[in-house]
Design a protein around this motif. Structure first.
Motif, mmCIF file in Angstrom:
data_model
loop_
_atom_site.group_PDB
_atom_site.id
_atom_site.type_symbol
_atom_site.label_atom_id
_atom_site.label_comp_id
_atom_site.label_asym_id
_atom_site.label_seq_id
_atom_site.Cartn_x
_atom_site.Cartn_y
_atom_site.Cartn_z
ATOM 1 N N ARG A 11 0.843 -1.191 0.000
ATOM 2 C CA ARG A 11 0.000 0.000 0.000
ATOM 3 C C ARG A 11 0.889 1.255 0.000
ATOM 4 N N ILE A 12 0.275 2.380 -0.405
ATOM 5 C CA ILE A 12 1.009 3.653 -0.485
ATOM 6 C C ILE A 12 0.067 4.771 -0.051
ATOM 7 N N ARG A 13 0.634 5.882 0.379
ATOM 8 C CA ARG A 13 -0.180 7.042 0.758
ATOM 9 C C ARG A 13 -0.993 7.522 -0.437
ATOM 10 N N LEU A 14 -2.217 7.954 -0.161
ATOM 11 C CA LEU A 14 -3.120 8.406 -1.216
ATOM 12 C C LEU A 14 -2.557 9.603 -1.971
ATOM 13 N N ASP A 15 -2.063 10.608 -1.248
ATOM 14 C CA ASP A 15 -1.539 11.797 -1.926
ATOM 15 C C ASP A 15 -0.341 11.454 -2.798
ATOM 16 N N LYS A 16 0.482 10.539 -2.343
ATOM 17 C CA LYS A 16 1.657 10.150 -3.112
ATOM 18 C C LYS A 16 1.251 9.390 -4.377
ATOM 19 N N TRP A 17 0.245 8.518 -4.265
ATOM 20 C CA TRP A 17 -0.210 7.773 -5.432
ATOM 21 C C TRP A 17 -0.834 8.700 -6.467
ATOM 22 N N LEU A 18 -1.650 9.659 -6.018
ATOM 23 C CA LEU A 18 -2.261 10.611 -6.946
ATOM 24 C C LEU A 18 -1.205 11.424 -7.685
ATOM 25 N N TRP A 19 -0.129 11.727 -6.990
ATOM 26 C CA TRP A 19 0.972 12.472 -7.597
ATOM 27 C C TRP A 19 1.733 11.573 -8.580
ATOM 28 N N ARG A 79 2.624 17.105 -5.155
ATOM 29 C CA ARG A 79 2.090 16.281 -4.062
ATOM 30 C C ARG A 79 1.335 17.149 -3.070
ATOM 31 N N THR A 80 1.744 18.394 -2.920
ATOM 32 C CA THR A 80 1.061 19.321 -2.019
ATOM 33 C C THR A 80 -0.371 19.565 -2.491
ATOM 34 N N LEU A 81 -0.567 19.752 -3.789
ATOM 35 C CA LEU A 81 -1.921 19.935 -4.322
ATOM 36 C C LEU A 81 -2.775 18.690 -4.083
ATOM 37 N N ALA A 82 -2.182 17.517 -4.262
ATOM 38 C CA ALA A 82 -2.914 16.276 -4.016
ATOM 39 C C ALA A 82 -3.311 16.179 -2.544
ATOM 40 N N ALA A 83 -2.394 16.532 -1.653
ATOM 41 C CA ALA A 83 -2.685 16.476 -0.222
ATOM 42 C C ALA A 83 -3.789 17.460 0.160
ATOM 43 N N ILE A 126 -11.996 13.696 -2.161
ATOM 44 C CA ILE A 126 -11.656 12.408 -2.763
ATOM 45 C C ILE A 126 -12.302 11.285 -1.961
ATOM 46 N N ARG A 127 -12.849 10.313 -2.683
ATOM 47 C CA ARG A 127 -13.461 9.142 -2.040
ATOM 48 C C ARG A 127 -12.666 7.905 -2.413
ATOM 49 N N VAL A 128 -12.472 7.038 -1.430
ATOM 50 C CA VAL A 128 -11.811 5.754 -1.648
ATOM 51 C C VAL A 128 -12.847 4.678 -1.372
ATOM 52 N N ASN A 129 -13.167 3.903 -2.388
ATOM 53 C CA ASN A 129 -14.198 2.856 -2.283
ATOM 54 C C ASN A 129 -15.514 3.412 -1.761
ATOM 55 N N GLY A 130 -15.864 4.619 -2.185
ATOM 56 C CA GLY A 130 -17.132 5.235 -1.815
ATOM 57 C C GLY A 130 -17.127 5.955 -0.490
ATOM 58 N N THR A 131 -16.036 5.920 0.257
ATOM 59 C CA THR A 131 -15.941 6.576 1.554
ATOM 60 C C THR A 131 -15.098 7.835 1.433
ATOM 61 N N ARG A 132 -15.638 8.952 1.927
ATOM 62 C CA ARG A 132 -14.907 10.221 1.869
ATOM 63 C C ARG A 132 -13.669 10.138 2.768
ATOM 64 N N VAL A 133 -12.548 10.587 2.228
ATOM 65 C CA VAL A 133 -11.273 10.530 2.948
ATOM 66 C C VAL A 133 -10.795 11.952 3.195
ATOM 67 N N SER A 134 -10.274 12.210 4.390
ATOM 68 C CA SER A 134 -9.774 13.555 4.688
ATOM 69 C C SER A 134 -8.330 13.552 5.159
ATOM 70 N N LYS A 135 -7.668 12.400 5.109
ATOM 71 C CA LYS A 135 -6.264 12.326 5.520
ATOM 72 C C LYS A 135 -5.393 11.906 4.342
ATOM 73 N N PRO A 136 -4.405 12.721 4.005
ATOM 74 C CA PRO A 136 -3.531 12.379 2.878
ATOM 75 C C PRO A 136 -2.755 11.086 3.092
#
Length: 121
Positions: free
Chosen positions: A2-10, A18-22, A30-40
């Motif tokens: 697994r990898i951090r969401l902001d890093k993967w988006l970048w 990466r700052t914009l992604a975070a 951003i939603r991951v598997n339909g769940t809203r995420v608020s932590k990069p």
């Protein structure tokens, strides 16, 4: 793995930095598997489905692989499968022609001048 969401988006080149992604993740956009995420630092792995807005279009992507670096675009496109519906091209109205409304074009003005008196008369 697994990898951090902001890093993967970048890595996948959805965001320029990466700052914009975070910031997008922190704002809850951003939603991951339909769940809203608020932590990069949210971990994502293969087969996770991400939903977010990019520009005017909603993007739905499935994570296929974890990138080891931010490589060129063809390499980044191998990291995900785009599930987004195709975006219809916007219908742009044609520029209005001179029909007594708006300003005439230079060509139209020349035609009007040919019908009138010449410059030496």
């Amino acid at each position: 793995m697994r990898i951090r969401l902001d890093k993967w988006l970048w890595h996948a080149r959805f965001f320029k930095t990466r700052t914009l992604a975070a910031k997008e993740v922190s704002a809850g956009h951003i939603r991951v598997n339909g769940t809203r995420v608020s932590k990069p630092a949210q971990a994502v792995g293969s087969d996770d489905v991400l939903t977010f807005v990019q520009g005017r279009a909603a993007r739905v992507v499935r994570v296929l692989a974890i990138g080891t670096r931010r490589g060129p675009a063809p390499e980044a496109q191998l990291l995900y499968d785009d599930l987004s519906p195709p975006v219809p091209e916007e219908i742009v109205p044609a520029a209005p022609k001179y029909e007594g409304k708006g300003r005439p074009t230079k060509r139209d003005r020349r035609k009007l001048d040919l019908n009138g008196p010449g410059p030496l008369e």
